[in-house]
Design a protein around this motif. Structure first.
Motif, PDB file in Angstrom:
ATOM      1  N   HIS A 194       0.850  -1.193   0.000  1.00  0.00           N
ATOM      2  CA  HIS A 194       0.000   0.000   0.000  1.00  0.00           C
ATOM      3  C   HIS A 194       0.885   1.241   0.000  1.00  0.00           C
ATOM      4  CE1 HIS A 194      -2.680  -3.110   1.477  1.00  0.00           C
ATOM      5  NE2 HIS A 194      -3.716  -2.310   1.254  1.00  0.00           N
ATOM      6  N   TYR A 234      -3.476  -5.007   7.089  1.00  0.00           N
ATOM      7  CA  TYR A 234      -3.586  -4.440   5.735  1.00  0.00           C
ATOM      8  C   TYR A 234      -4.694  -5.124   4.935  1.00  0.00           C
ATOM      9  CZ  TYR A 234       0.353  -1.210   5.842  1.00  0.00           C
ATOM     10  OH  TYR A 234       1.169  -0.143   6.115  1.00  0.00           O
ATOM     11  N   THR A 265       0.734  -7.599  10.909  1.00  0.00           N
ATOM     12  CA  THR A 265       0.694  -6.441  10.010  1.00  0.00           C
ATOM     13  C   THR A 265      -0.032  -6.797   8.712  1.00  0.00           C
ATOM     14  OG1 THR A 265       2.756  -5.622  10.951  1.00  0.00           O
ATOM     15  CG2 THR A 265       2.148  -4.759   8.796  1.00  0.00           C
TER      16      THR A 265
HETATM   17  C1  LIG Z   1       2.056  -0.771   9.658  1.00  0.00           C
HETATM   18  C2  LIG Z   1       3.501  -0.338   9.754  1.00  0.00           C
HETATM   19  C3  LIG Z   1       3.530   1.159  10.107  1.00  0.00           C
HETATM   20  O1  LIG Z   1       4.831   1.626  10.315  1.00  0.00           O
HETATM   21  O2  LIG Z   1       4.290  -1.036  10.710  1.00  0.00           O
HETATM   22  P1  LIG Z   1       3.847  -1.862  12.056  1.00  0.00           P
HETATM   23  O3  LIG Z   1       2.877  -1.019  12.807  1.00  0.00           O
HETATM   24  O4  LIG Z   1       3.249  -3.158  11.615  1.00  0.00           O
HETATM   25  O5  LIG Z   1       5.134  -2.045  12.846  1.00  0.00           O
HETATM   26  C4  LIG Z   1       4.238  -0.561   8.389  1.00  0.00           C
HETATM   27  O6  LIG Z   1       3.505  -0.060   7.317  1.00  0.00           O
HETATM   28  C5  LIG Z   1       4.546  -2.030   8.131  1.00  0.00           C
HETATM   29  O7  LIG Z   1       5.897  -2.143   7.965  1.00  0.00           O
HETATM   30  P2  LIG Z   1       6.650  -3.569   8.106  1.00  0.00           P
HETATM   31  O8  LIG Z   1       6.191  -4.267   9.347  1.00  0.00           O
HETATM   32  O9  LIG Z   1       8.110  -3.308   7.947  1.00  0.00           O
HETATM   33  O10 LIG Z   1       6.019  -4.322   6.865  1.00  0.00           O
HETATM   34  P3  LIG Z   1       6.644  -5.409   5.864  1.00  0.00           P
HETATM   35  O11 LIG Z   1       7.376  -6.438   6.672  1.00  0.00           O
HETATM   36  O12 LIG Z   1       7.370  -4.718   4.761  1.00  0.00           O
HETATM   37  O13 LIG Z   1       5.286  -6.059   5.284  1.00  0.00           O
HETATM   38  C6  LIG Z   1       4.420  -6.823   6.108  1.00  0.00           C
HETATM   39  C7  LIG Z   1       3.066  -6.927   5.436  1.00  0.00           C
HETATM   40  O14 LIG Z   1       2.409  -5.641   5.419  1.00  0.00           O
HETATM   41  C8  LIG Z   1       2.004  -5.282   4.093  1.00  0.00           C
HETATM   42  N1  LIG Z   1       2.359  -3.880   3.835  1.00  0.00           N
HETATM   43  C9  LIG Z   1       3.405  -3.286   4.464  1.00  0.00           C
HETATM   44  C10 LIG Z   1       3.713  -1.956   4.195  1.00  0.00           C
HETATM   45  C11 LIG Z   1       2.921  -1.261   3.243  1.00  0.00           C
HETATM   46  N2  LIG Z   1       3.191   0.020   2.921  1.00  0.00           N
HETATM   47  N3  LIG Z   1       1.891  -1.884   2.629  1.00  0.00           N
HETATM   48  C12 LIG Z   1       1.585  -3.188   2.914  1.00  0.00           C
HETATM   49  O15 LIG Z   1       0.626  -3.724   2.363  1.00  0.00           O
HETATM   50  C13 LIG Z   1       2.830  -6.163   3.156  1.00  0.00           C
HETATM   51  O16 LIG Z   1       2.084  -6.505   2.043  1.00  0.00           O
HETATM   52  C14 LIG Z   1       3.144  -7.380   3.994  1.00  0.00           C
HETATM   53  O17 LIG Z   1       2.171  -8.376   3.837  1.00  0.00           O
END
Ligand SMILES: C[C@@](CO)(OP(=O)(O)O)[C@H](O)COP(=O)(O)OP(=O)(O)OC[C@H]1O[C@@H](n2ccc(N)nc2=O)[C@H](O)[C@@H]1O
Ligand SMILES: Nc1ncnc2c1ncn2[C@@H]1O[C@H](COP(=O)(O)OP(=O)(O)O)[C@@H](O)[C@H]1O
Length: 328
Positions: free
Chosen positions: A27, A198, A194
């Motif tokens: 995303h 999403y 995570t």
């Molecule tokens: C939501 C956030 C906010 O900072 O982190 P957390 O709160 O989980 O730590 C991030 O976007 C998470 O980052 P991160 O945890 O590094 O994600 P990744 O390992 O790259 O991806 C995990 C999953 O989240 C989805 N993902 C991640 C980032 C993004 N911009 N779009 C996505 O759709 C990916 O498709 C994947 O299935």
């Protein structure tokens, strides 16, 4: 150098504006992240490598402070992957042995970015062990590319402080002036994946308004921001206790309020399952932690910090990270 200690902080997203899923499965995200004084510590050591062994990496984790143990094989640890992928990217094919010890204080699957921070810390630690000069822009670009490939949150931790990131939340845009305020983190026992958050977001994406977008882009300091996270409704749908925690924190005396909107400064940490509250002062934060624990939730107080993942100076060199560590 054959031994380094690396500071590995947690994060919160003060602003997380997710847009629709892209063709690559990710995303779009405009994210403003802030590092916290809550941290893990990595100890990395280079050991004798048997001839013909190639690169051998091992990881041991010890958890502290009532957080669940991380029961995963060493090869699944993102710090392990970080060192292996960096060696590949730098063309280091020789025999080598790197031992990583992780003292974990940051709960996992909590939206606090503990794994991502450990990965960034492992990249910096490996560079120090291998005498790699991060001031070299070519090397720095390789390290940043490896970081981004490990996960969207990893590049932030190479910077730290308060940073706005674009694209999928992994491309540095600009620094904001960090905050010095007190923060309380509250979480239930359960985590939120995570990927699941999403996927739930996709069912009914609550896209942000132009006003919210303009507001975040105009902010110059962390304390100027109006807290925002449009991934939160998806996570609350997956784990309804998150709504209870948000509502309880929002009504608690001692939680700071936004000077413009009057809203309590309470927000889900990224995809959850932690929620953070900004407090007026240390005494209010301390009281809030005690009250949250009485509800059966895990709670900690800490501060925002201007640090990121950092190799700590060896004995005799000055550091201001001691002040950061004493604060929680
Ligand atoms: C939501 C956030 C906010 O900072 O982190 P957390 O709160 O989980 O730590 C991030 O976007 C998470 O980052 P991160 O945890 O590094 O994600 P990744 O390992 O790259 O991806 C995990 C999953 O989240 C989805 N993902 C991640 C980032 C993004 N911009 N779009 C996505 O759709 C990916 O498709 C994947 O299935
Ligand atoms: N060093 C690590 N620390 C924490 N989690 C890790 C680590 N290595 C791999 N993981 C895996 O990554 C998952 C997400 O961890 P983490 O980054 O702490 O959560 P979040 O993305 O919610 O902030 C964990 O549940 C765990 O299975």
């Amino acid at each position: 150098m054959n031994h380094v200690r690396v500071f590995s902080p947690a994060k919160v997203n003060l602003h997380l504006d997710i847009s629709e899923r892209r063709p690559d499965g990710y995303h779009g995200a405009y994210s403003i992240m802030h590092a916290l004084s809550m941290h893990d510590m990595l100890t990395m050591r280079r050991e004798f490598a048997a001839p013909g062994s190639g690169l051998v990496v091992d990881v041991h984790c010890a958890t502290h402070g009532d957080i669940a143990e991380l029961n995963i094989p060493a090869e699944s640890n993102i710090a392990y992957k970080a060192v292996v992928r960096l060696a590949e990217a730098l063309g280091r094919t020789g025999d080598d042995s790197v031992l990583i010890g992780i003292d974990k204080n940051i709960p996992h699957a909590a939206g606090l970015g503990g794994g991502s921070s450990n990965a960034a810390a492992a990249l910096l630690g490996a560079c120090a062990l291998w005498d790699i000069d991060l001031a070299d822009t070519g090397v720095r670009a390789i390290v940043e590319q490896v970081a981004s490939g490990l996960g969207a949150d990893v590049p932030f931790f190479l910077h730290g402080g308060c940073v706005a990131l674009t694209d999928k939340g992994d491309i540095y845009e600009r620094d904001l002036v960090p905050s010095k305020r007190n923060v309380v983190i509250v979480r239930p026992e359960e985590g939120v994946s995570t990927g699941a958050a999403y996927a739930a977001f996709d069912a009914n994406p609550p896209l942000s308004s132009d006003e919210v977008k303009a507001d975040a882009r105009a902010a110059e300091s962390a304390d100027d921001l109006h807290l925002f996270n449009n991934l939160a409704p998806a996570s609350e749908g997956l784990l309804p206790v998150l709504t209870d925690i948000r509502e309880w924190l929002s009504g608690h005396a001692g939680v700071a309020h936004d000077a413009t909107t009057g809203a309590p400064q309470v927000l889900l940490c990224g995809s959850g399952s932690s929620t953070f509250a900004i407090c007026d002062d240390f005494d209010a934060a301390y009281k809030l932690v005690g009250d949250a624990r009485l509800n059966g939730w895990w709670a900690r107080s800490c501060n925002f910090t201007s640090a990121g993942a950092r190799v700590l100076p060896t004995a005799g060199q000055a550091t201001n990270l001691g002040a950061v560590q004493k604060s929680w």
